[in-house]
Design an enzyme around this catalytic site. Structure first.
Site, PDB file in Angstrom:
ATOM      1  N   GLU A  40     -16.861   4.447 -24.169  1.00  0.00           N
ATOM      2  CA  GLU A  40     -16.874   5.503 -22.802  1.00  0.00           C
ATOM      3  C   GLU A  40     -17.278   4.743 -21.418  1.00  0.00           C
ATOM      4  OE1 GLU A  40     -18.374  10.011 -21.861  1.00  0.00           O
ATOM      5  OE2 GLU A  40     -19.714   8.575 -22.804  1.00  0.00           O
ATOM      6  N   LYS A 113     -12.205  14.594 -22.905  1.00  0.00           N
ATOM      7  CA  LYS A 113     -13.519  15.045 -23.395  1.00  0.00           C
ATOM      8  C   LYS A 113     -13.913  16.450 -23.249  1.00  0.00           C
ATOM      9  CE  LYS A 113     -18.347  13.585 -22.963  1.00  0.00           C
ATOM     10  NZ  LYS A 113     -19.228  12.723 -22.444  1.00  0.00           N
ATOM     11  N   CYS A 153     -18.379  10.606 -27.087  1.00  0.00           N
ATOM     12  CA  CYS A 153     -19.883  10.747 -26.775  1.00  0.00           C
ATOM     13  C   CYS A 153     -20.364  12.099 -27.204  1.00  0.00           C
ATOM     14  CB  CYS A 153     -20.158  10.379 -25.328  1.00  0.00           C
ATOM     15  SG  CYS A 153     -21.839  10.215 -24.947  1.00  0.00           S
TER      16      CYS A 153
END
Length: 270
Positions: A40, A113, A153
């Site tokens: 990321e 995301k 993440c």
């Protein structure tokens, strides 16, 4: 087939970060990787969250996206491009987008995301919603023979996402789950390995986790510990801190063995 998680310690300089990424991709290819992932924010760890707006690209084209497409084609591998900022419709925030490129250099998938990180322990404060707009749907991509579920993440803390990417579209369970990340040192030390191994065990698949790992020029420290994990939760390869590559073999027979001996995916009731 080999899976490679590329660990970086990215800087506020896009050019330097692309050079580091290019070096790692080339090294992974030389080691025989057929699927590699960047972390990321591989392209920028800025001084401020809103620095992402400055380098944001239009969907489909831009220096960062072109770099990823060229690298995948040059080395003939599947490349999960960590994340990069792609402009949102309102122009005030960006999407934290994970783009996947095939060996032909064509983009095969884009995942934005879904879950935006926020954390405040009185000493550290993070709020991704200041600059990011959340995505809308889970995404899995067929990368050659591998069905790869995409996440980023903080998504790691939401197990329902992984069930959705495996079963909601009727295609069946993923072979690999990808988790490019920039976990903070504090949260990573406490939960990173625990969560990764849990996702591998409950989904009975490989996990490819490419992370930021070290002390960054902007003062932030990330946990690192990029890993490749097998369907039984065994860590096959890890890079603890600093730039490096965690690489391991994808073994379909091992995954099949786990799923036959403990057919938990077939026992689901919800």
């Amino acid at each position: 087939m080999k899976l490679a998680a590329l660990q970086m310690v990215s800087t506020p300089d896009v050019g330097r970060n692309l050079e580091a990424a290019a070096r790692l991709i080339a090294e992974a290819a030389a080691q025989g990787a057929t699927l590699a992932s960047l972390p990321e924010y591989f392209c920028l760890m800025g001084q401020d969250d809103r620095d992402k707006l400055r380098i944001a690209e239009a969907d489909g084209h831009g220096p960062i996206q072109d770099f990823l497409a060229d690298a995948a084609k040059r080395h003939g591998l599947w490349l999960i491009g960590g994340t990069l900022p792609i402009r949102s419709a309102d122009g005030h925030r960006v999407r934290n987008a994970c783009c996947v490129y095939g060996p032909d250099g064509q983009r095969a998938a884009r995942y934005d995301k879904l879950h935006l990180f926020a954390f405040d322990n009185g000493k550290e404060h993070y709020d991704e919603a200041v600059a990011l707009e959340p995505g809308e749907a889970p995404v899995a991509v067929q990368a050659g023979p591998l069905r790869v579920g995409l996440s980023v993440c903080y998504d790691l803390r939401f197990p329902e996402l992984y069930r959705a990417m495996s079963f909601e579209d009727g295609q069946g369970p993923c072979d690999v789950i990808s988790v490019p990340a920039a976990f903070t040192y504090t949260t990573g030390r406490a939960h990173w390995e625990l969560l990764l191994r849990t996702r591998a065990v409950e989904n009975q698949c490989y996990v490819l986790a490419a992370a930021q790992g070290g002390q960054h020029e902007n003062g932030r420290r990330t946990w690192g510990h990029s890993m490749v994990i097998d369907p039984w939760g065994e860590i096959l390869s890890v890079v603890e801190e600093g730039e490096g590559i965690a690489i391991a073999e994808f073994n379909p027979a091992r995954m099949a063995q786990v799923r036959v001996q403990l057919p938990a995916l077939g026992h689901r009731r919800l």
